[in-house]
Scaffold this motif. Structure first.
Motif, mmCIF file in Angstrom:
data_model
loop_
_atom_site.group_PDB
_atom_site.id
_atom_site.type_symbol
_atom_site.label_atom_id
_atom_site.label_comp_id
_atom_site.label_asym_id
_atom_site.label_seq_id
_atom_site.Cartn_x
_atom_site.Cartn_y
_atom_site.Cartn_z
ATOM 1 N N VAL A 32 -37.956 -0.102 -92.329
ATOM 2 C CA VAL A 32 -36.507 0.291 -92.285
ATOM 3 C C VAL A 32 -36.381 1.943 -91.697
ATOM 4 O O VAL A 32 -35.416 2.046 -90.927
ATOM 5 N N ALA A 33 -37.228 2.504 -92.268
ATOM 6 C CA ALA A 33 -37.102 3.946 -92.135
ATOM 7 C C ALA A 33 -37.642 4.512 -90.578
ATOM 8 O O ALA A 33 -37.058 5.483 -90.209
ATOM 9 N N ASN A 34 -38.500 3.791 -89.949
ATOM 10 C CA ASN A 34 -39.219 3.836 -88.825
ATOM 11 C C ASN A 34 -38.946 3.168 -87.630
ATOM 12 O O ASN A 34 -39.035 3.679 -86.184
ATOM 13 N N TYR A 35 -38.487 1.709 -87.571
ATOM 14 C CA TYR A 35 -38.234 0.970 -86.525
ATOM 15 C C TYR A 35 -37.134 0.059 -86.376
ATOM 16 O O TYR A 35 -37.175 -1.034 -85.860
ATOM 17 N N GLU A 36 -36.025 0.628 -87.028
ATOM 18 C CA GLU A 36 -34.759 -0.086 -86.903
ATOM 19 C C GLU A 36 -34.455 -0.218 -85.302
ATOM 20 O O GLU A 36 -34.517 0.594 -84.563
ATOM 21 N N ARG A 37 -34.097 -1.699 -84.893
ATOM 22 C CA ARG A 37 -33.841 -2.113 -83.614
ATOM 23 C C ARG A 37 -32.887 -1.258 -82.895
ATOM 24 O O ARG A 37 -32.966 -0.944 -81.660
ATOM 25 N N GLU A 38 -31.576 -1.011 -83.535
ATOM 26 C CA GLU A 38 -30.484 -0.434 -82.752
ATOM 27 C C GLU A 38 -30.966 1.154 -82.359
ATOM 28 O O GLU A 38 -30.276 1.680 -81.435
ATOM 29 N N GLU A 39 -31.656 1.569 -83.077
ATOM 30 C CA GLU A 39 -32.195 3.102 -83.019
ATOM 31 C C GLU A 39 -32.992 3.169 -81.662
ATOM 32 O O GLU A 39 -32.936 3.979 -80.894
ATOM 33 N N PHE A 40 -33.945 2.047 -81.908
ATOM 34 C CA PHE A 40 -34.733 2.161 -80.304
ATOM 35 C C PHE A 40 -33.812 1.580 -79.338
ATOM 36 O O PHE A 40 -34.471 2.430 -78.167
ATOM 37 N N TRP A 41 -32.969 1.009 -79.269
ATOM 38 C CA TRP A 41 -32.214 0.845 -78.106
ATOM 39 C C TRP A 41 -31.274 2.067 -77.601
ATOM 40 O O TRP A 41 -31.409 2.317 -76.287
ATOM 41 N N LYS A 42 -30.948 2.890 -78.633
ATOM 42 C CA LYS A 42 -30.259 4.165 -78.138
ATOM 43 C C LYS A 42 -31.398 5.053 -77.592
ATOM 44 O O LYS A 42 -30.964 5.807 -76.714
ATOM 45 N N ILE A 43 -32.585 5.077 -78.140
ATOM 46 C CA ILE A 43 -33.654 5.785 -77.477
ATOM 47 C C ILE A 43 -33.813 5.501 -76.065
ATOM 48 O O ILE A 43 -33.990 6.252 -75.235
ATOM 49 N N LEU A 44 -34.059 4.148 -75.821
ATOM 50 C CA LEU A 44 -34.124 3.866 -74.402
ATOM 51 C C LEU A 44 -33.294 3.910 -73.480
ATOM 52 O O LEU A 44 -33.187 4.509 -72.620
ATOM 53 N N LEU A 45 -31.902 3.895 -73.959
ATOM 54 C CA LEU A 45 -30.558 4.121 -73.046
ATOM 55 C C LEU A 45 -30.631 5.638 -72.974
ATOM 56 O O LEU A 45 -30.140 6.006 -71.679
ATOM 57 N N GLU A 46 -30.955 6.294 -73.931
ATOM 58 C CA GLU A 46 -31.078 7.900 -73.874
ATOM 59 C C GLU A 46 -32.012 7.997 -72.491
ATOM 60 O O GLU A 46 -31.750 9.056 -71.747
ATOM 61 N N GLU A 47 -33.266 7.468 -72.470
ATOM 62 C CA GLU A 47 -34.120 7.433 -71.544
ATOM 63 C C GLU A 47 -33.640 7.220 -70.078
ATOM 64 O O GLU A 47 -33.442 7.853 -69.096
ATOM 65 N N TYR A 48 -32.853 6.146 -70.141
ATOM 66 C CA TYR A 48 -32.313 5.804 -68.885
ATOM 67 C C TYR A 48 -31.460 6.818 -68.314
ATOM 68 O O TYR A 48 -31.527 7.222 -67.139
ATOM 69 N N ARG A 49 -30.312 7.297 -69.079
ATOM 70 C CA ARG A 49 -29.284 8.209 -68.661
ATOM 71 C C ARG A 49 -30.148 9.588 -68.453
ATOM 72 O O ARG A 49 -29.771 10.122 -67.232
ATOM 73 N N GLU A 50 -31.195 9.795 -68.788
ATOM 74 C CA GLU A 50 -31.712 11.117 -68.531
ATOM 75 C C GLU A 50 -32.541 11.110 -67.053
ATOM 76 O O GLU A 50 -32.523 11.783 -66.225
ATOM 77 N N LEU A 51 -33.160 9.667 -66.827
ATOM 78 C CA LEU A 51 -33.683 9.347 -65.599
ATOM 79 C C LEU A 51 -32.386 9.521 -64.566
ATOM 80 O O LEU A 51 -32.828 9.937 -63.332
ATOM 81 N N GLU A 52 -31.472 9.102 -64.926
ATOM 82 C CA GLU A 52 -30.252 8.922 -63.871
ATOM 83 C C GLU A 52 -30.124 10.353 -63.397
ATOM 84 O O GLU A 52 -29.517 10.559 -62.254
ATOM 85 N N LYS A 53 -29.901 11.257 -64.442
ATOM 86 C CA LYS A 53 -29.336 12.747 -64.175
ATOM 87 C C LYS A 53 -30.520 13.314 -63.159
ATOM 88 O O LYS A 53 -29.945 14.013 -62.216
ATOM 89 N N ARG A 54 -31.744 13.024 -63.489
ATOM 90 C CA ARG A 54 -32.905 13.641 -62.808
ATOM 91 C C ARG A 54 -32.753 12.910 -61.221
ATOM 92 O O ARG A 54 -32.835 13.766 -60.312
ATOM 93 N N HIS A 55 -32.352 11.795 -61.035
ATOM 94 C CA HIS A 55 -32.411 11.273 -59.843
ATOM 95 C C HIS A 55 -30.933 11.641 -59.104
ATOM 96 O O HIS A 55 -30.935 11.757 -57.637
#
Length: 396
Positions: free
Chosen positions: A373-396
């Motif tokens: 619960v403390a380290n691997y909650e699913r929706e938290e991971f989704w948000k991390i991945l979405l943030e990664e996509y957004r950051e890559l979009e900005k660079r692109h």
């Protein structure tokens, strides 16, 4: 009129294509993730097995595109898949192509590169080549190297896997990134929750399988193949059960005899042993965790195993091998036991200790769900991945 056109263009979602070799990976390894991303992108799921893929698209409210992909080395089929996918990507012009699994990786990254897709991502959730040798190993090494070179970013789903990739010189550190604390999708701890199952349900379910109400139950969930340590698991259990009769082993998963068969003696014991219960593939594994006392998962290689996270979320301690992913989720004597790879005697001792040391078992059980619960909650991971996509979009 010009303002209206500008407003519409601003609100057109960029296309995100996610590719796996078979739909099972979309269903299980990436469960819920594409539906979440569909809020922010126009998501297309690409995979083999047309009918199952179409059903996945309907169930998860995402578009689909079928490409014939295999898990074996099939050059002609693979070339056809590259050509078909290239034409599709050239027509659809997605912003991002994100692949998972080795075959989908090489075909998806090559087609995306040829089609001029600007953001090409590949997740590594395990390296099957680690259990191969000779010319096949050299071929698979080349495939990984080419896949990573075609990608703009590569995501090992564990720190240990990242180190293996670097040691094998498949890619440089600048191209690699582990998202969050690892995993490809996190774990839904509200879904994998032991509180959902009453004592009455567990008693009835255990009885329906044929397991004695008082037996200690080890459970294994996954493919029943040699590289998952099933030969060692069956041998260790058989030896332990001769001394401790109030013990059962529950096997949840399919055989893959054509790809990685078990030893004949192992198959015979699974079929004939009165305390080994093989129930095949199950869409919902939670009831099987609910009636078990511990997970036995002696795999030879992993990325970041969902099964170990699922078991932990269901309050089960785990016996795992000292490999990447497993040894990142499990801390020895805290929420499970870590043993050497391919070592039947160590597995036997760990199972014996879990069975006999009730105090240690309760300590590990008490820590298991808390850590997940403390380290691997699913929706938290989704948000991390979405943030990664957004950051890559900005660079692109």
């Amino acid at each position: 009129m010009l303002k209206f056109i500008y407003f519409c263009k601003k609100n057109i979602l960029s296309k995100l294509v996610r590719i796996t070799t078979i739909p099972l990976s979309l269903e299980k390894l990436l469960e819920g993730q594409l539906t979440f991303m569909n809020q922010y992108y126009e998501v297309v799921a690409v995979s083999a097995e047309r009918d199952r893929l179409i059903k996945y698209g309907i169930d998860n409210n995402v578009a689909t595109f079928h490409v014939e992909l295999t898990r074996a080395i099939t050059p002609l089929v693979d070339l056809k898949a590259v050509w078909k996918l290239y034409k599709y990507l050239k027509k659809e012009t997605p912003l991002i192509v994100h692949t998972h699994t080795p075959k989908a990786g090489i075909i998806g990254m090559l087609a995306a590169k040829l089609a001029g897709v600007p953001i090409r991502l590949h997740t590594v959730a395990g390296l099957p080549l680690l259990e191969t040798k000779g010319i096949k190993r050299r071929i698979l090494n080349s495939v990984e190297t080419i896949t990573y070179s075609l990608a703009t970013k590569v995501y090992p789903n564990s720190k240990g896997l990242e180190q293996i990739i670097l040691a094998e010189k498949f890619a440089s550190i600048s191209k690699l990134k582990v998202l969050g604390r690892g995993s490809s999708n996190g774990i839904d701890t509200s879904y994998f929750n032991p509180q959902l199952y009453s004592e009455a349900f567990k008693s009835n379910f255990k009885s329906s399988i044929g397991i004695n109400a008082n037996n200690f139950v080890f459970v294994y969930v996954g493919r029943l193949v040699s590289e998952k340590g099933i030969n060692e698991l069956i041998a260790a259990f058989n030896e332990l059960n001769e001394k401790e009769p109030n013990l059962s082993l529950l096997l949840v998963g399919p055989f893959e005899n054509e790809l990685d068969p078990l030893e004949p003696e192992t198959l015979s014991l699974i079929d004939q042993h009165p305390e080994i219960f093989s129930v095949g593939y199950q869409a919902d594994v939670r009831p099987y965790f609910a009636i078990s006392n511990a997970l036995a998962f002696p795999s030879y290689r992993e990325g970041f195993p969902n099964v170990v996270m699922q078991a932990g979320a269901m309050n089960l301690p785990s016996i795992v091998t000292d490999i990447n992913g497993c040894n990142e989720i499990i801390t020895n004597n805290f929420n499970g036991l870590i043993i050497p790879v391919k070592n039947k005697n160590s597995l036997y001792e760990a199972m014996y200790n879990m069975l006999m040391d009730s105090k240690l078992l309760e300590i590990m059980k008490g820590n298991s769900r808390k850590l997940i619960v403390a380290n691997y909650e699913r929706e938290e991971f989704w948000k991390i991945l979405l943030e990664e996509y957004r950051e890559l979009e900005k660079r692109h």
